[in-house]
Design a protein around this motif. Structure first.
Motif, mmCIF file in Angstrom:
data_model
loop_
_atom_site.group_PDB
_atom_site.id
_atom_site.type_symbol
_atom_site.label_atom_id
_atom_site.label_comp_id
_atom_site.label_asym_id
_atom_site.label_seq_id
_atom_site.Cartn_x
_atom_site.Cartn_y
_atom_site.Cartn_z
ATOM 1 N N THR A 120 0.697 -1.213 -0.059
ATOM 2 C CA THR A 120 -0.197 0.081 -0.007
ATOM 3 C C THR A 120 0.596 1.144 -0.193
ATOM 4 O O THR A 120 0.383 2.345 -0.493
ATOM 5 C CB THR A 120 -0.872 0.207 1.386
ATOM 6 N N VAL A 121 1.904 1.392 0.787
ATOM 7 C CA VAL A 121 2.818 2.469 0.677
ATOM 8 C C VAL A 121 3.707 2.679 -0.499
ATOM 9 O O VAL A 121 3.689 3.998 -1.021
ATOM 10 C CB VAL A 121 3.814 2.173 1.861
ATOM 11 N N PHE A 122 4.114 1.674 -1.297
ATOM 12 C CA PHE A 122 4.712 1.636 -2.584
ATOM 13 C C PHE A 122 3.834 1.795 -3.612
ATOM 14 O O PHE A 122 3.460 0.629 -4.061
ATOM 15 C CB PHE A 122 5.823 0.847 -2.554
ATOM 16 N N LYS A 123 3.582 2.886 -4.411
ATOM 17 C CA LYS A 123 2.789 3.134 -5.208
ATOM 18 C C LYS A 123 2.849 2.108 -6.569
ATOM 19 O O LYS A 123 1.875 1.613 -6.964
ATOM 20 C CB LYS A 123 2.581 4.351 -5.765
ATOM 21 N N LYS A 124 3.923 1.725 -6.791
ATOM 22 C CA LYS A 124 4.437 1.036 -7.880
ATOM 23 C C LYS A 124 4.057 -0.535 -7.878
ATOM 24 O O LYS A 124 4.024 -1.158 -8.970
ATOM 25 C CB LYS A 124 5.748 1.462 -8.344
#
Length: 609
Positions: A312-316
């Motif tokens: 969820t934190v790392f958009k990619k």
């Protein structure tokens, strides 16, 4: 209410009251109100209460028709609570006292904690007797129909008292009316009288004792056919607060045609049932399985949380459909693990509504987890088998509606059809078979067999059978692609095959083990089942974070320092040279189910990498 009852102000005023079928519930309510206003009562008041309760039981036989309304406690629980209350509040006797009424008896014994070794209570009562005869630590117990022996270890539960305070008190109760304890289970027959023991103002619940309490019962009807016998106790919270028989913490020690000896690790109302078909795991293996399960669930919860934060934190990492489905599956499994871990603690509060809510929530997250496993399989089918894009407007929104909405609909249906479906202590009601959820002590879960087998077992079976079909279909498709692929590409395809197998096995098929928890290998299979599925969150973390290059790259870009840190430009360089991502845009221009002409498509990379 009877006009005379309206004029009653003290328990002594109850003596002239004539108990009838019509006023029996009002008599019970009146006694409850009088006890509520009196902190102490004398011996004569105790005798009066016993006589009136005996009359109530005699005229009513305690049928469901006597319940005054749906919002009041049933008559059985009310009578038991009244007996407990009067036993706690009696004063004016020295050391011990007993009182009897037709088919009812109570004994109170004041205890000196430092001198307590053990204590035995026995009752002699037969059909021709008018009053039961009580024995307190007197031998021999000739012709006793029931006896209970308390071990010395219960002294640790005695309250601490000062010089001017009342000493700890043990009270025993006897009920010679089997009809008082009715059960809604048609195959349950109470074949003994009932005895109970309790400690007034105990400093902690008396349960899980190292030394077990021994109870002896004489059968009302000789068990000449050697039917199955089970030792049980009266659980006030069962049947939506109406009470019912429960066997947790009690086991049969010895039985013949005339007598049964039970061993229990807690104090309450005990009895013996016939024809109850249940086969719980022995205490030794149950304890080990519980430890394995709770450790596994704790570990899984930790790594599911790490997985969720990562995606969820790392958009990619959450721009494609498979990753979004994985996030929802992790949420369902995390909810399942957390509610499971908190279940016993919440159940220990002994609040019926809280237990029902806990069981409902646990049921919901279990069904949600299975639903998202099925959605994962569907998405894999579109990604690997379908060779053309299928346009589905608002695809993720729709699968979320199914993934979270369908389990909620099932749970609401279950509780709407049967308000008593959820509760604590599964063993008393369940039948031998599939155990998808812990059955240990103080555990809130589905009690109704029909609800359990239709909404859990059948639902899980349908999802798992569907996942097996998808798994086989994907294997066949990958084999076809491998056969038709150019030389030198087999190693990549074998990697894809490994990815499909690991995903499908870890996100569902290990639950199939639960369908084989039958004798003779039941305990062995339960060990496998508990180990595999309680660690499912750890396996997801390993296969979808640790073993996934794209996730490791994001960790190095955002979390590492110095020479371990990876520049973001290096990530795209690696992806481009690898030949698996032709465009950093992970979703197709149109909102469609992810699929592609080869297993190297960008949409399937997140599933198989």
């Amino acid at each position: 209410m009877d006009s005379y009852l309206k004029a009653v102000e003290t328990i002594s005023d109850m003596k002239p009251v004539n108990v009838t079928t019509d006023n029996a519930p009002d008599v019970v309510k009146t006694i409850e109100c009088l006890l509520h206003n009196e902190s102490t009562i004398g011996y004569q008041a105790l005798v009066t209460v016993l006589n009136k309760l005996g009359d109530v039981i005699d005229v009513s036989v305690v049928t469901p028709d006597l319940e005054s309304d749906d919002n009041t406690m049933p008559l059985t629980n009310s009578i038991l609570n009244i007996m407990e209350t009067v036993g706690d509040r009696v004063v004016g006797y020295n050391g011990s006292c007993s009182a009897v009424a037709p088919a009812i008896a109570i004994s109170l014994v004041d205890i000196v904690p430092s001198q307590f070794d053990n204590l035995t209570f026995g009752v002699s009562f037969h059909s021709g007797d008018t009053m039961p005869e009580i024995f307190i630590s007197r031998k021999p117990f000739n012709n006793t129909v029931v006896s209970i022996s308390l071990p010395s270890i219960i002294r640790h539960s005695f309250p601490q008292v000062g010089p001017n305070q009342s000493p700890p008190r043990i009270q025993f109760q006897f009920y010679g009316i089997p009809t008082l304890f009715q059960s809604n289970q048609k195959d349950q027959i109470l074949n003994t009288f009932v005895v109970s023991a309790s400690v007034t103002n105990a400093i902690s619940p008396i349960k899980d004792l190292d030394e077990e309490i021994q109870i002896m019962f004489h059968h009302l009807t000789p068990n000449t056919l050697h039917k199955d016998i089970q030792c049980v106790f009266w659980n006030f919270n069962k049947s939506n607060g109406r009470g019912g028989w429960d066997n947790h913490g009690c086991r049969k020690n010895y039985s013949n045609s005339n007598y049964t000896t039970c061993l229990c690790d807690h104090l309450t109302h005990f009895g013996v049932l016939l024809d109850v078909s249940r086969n719980p795991v022995d205490p030794y293996n149950e304890q080990i399985l519980t430890i394995i399960t709770y450790i596994g669930c704790g570990v899984s919860s930790l790594f599911l949380g790490i997985t969720l934060i990562t995606y969820t934190v790392f958009k990619k990492l959450h721009q494609d459909y498979p990753s979004q489905i994985l996030i929802n599956l992790c949420l369902a499994l995390l909810g399942l693990n957390l509610v499971f871990l908190a279940n016993s603690w919440l159940s220990s509060w002994e609040v019926y509504g809280l237990c029902v809510a806990t069981a409902f929530t646990l049921h919901y997250f279990l069904l949600a987890a299975f639903t998202w496993m099925g959605i994962e399989a569907i998405n894999m089918y579109f990604a690997l088998v379908k060779v053309f894009n299928i346009y589905v407007p608002l695809y993720i929104l729709k699968v979320c509606a199914v993934g979270w909405g369908l389990p909620l609909l099932i749970c609401i249906t279950v509780i709407s059809v049967n308000m008593d479906a959820y509760g604590s202590h599964l063993y008393a009601d369940a039948q031998p078979g599939l155990n998808l959820i812990d059955n240990s002590s103080d555990f809130c879960w589905l009690q109704d067999n029909v609800a359990y087998y239709t909404s859990v077992v059948a639902y899980a079976l349908l999802v798992l059978l569907f996942n097996i079909v998808i798994f086989v279909t994907v294997l066949v498709e990958l084999r076809r692609v491998r056969v038709n692929s150019p030389p030198g590409t087999h190693s990549k395809l074998m990697q894809d095959l490994k990815g499909v197998a690991s995903l499908t096995l870890l996100l569902g098929l290990t639950w199939i083990v639960g369908f084989f928890t039958w004798d003779p290998a039941r305990v062995f299979v339960l060990y496998i089942f508990s180990g595999l599925n309680s660690l499912q969150g750890l396996f997801i973390f390993l296969f979808h974070c640790v073993m996934k290059e794209k996730v490791r790259q994001q960790w190095r870009i955002h979390l590492c320092f110095s020479r371990f840190r990876l520049k973001e430009s290096s990530e795209w360089s690696t992806s481009a040279t690898g030949g698996t991502v032709a465009n950093p845009r992970l979703n197709p221009p149109r909102e469609s189910v992810p699929s592609g002409h080869t297993v190297k498509s960008s949409s399937t990379e997140s599933t198989l990498a």
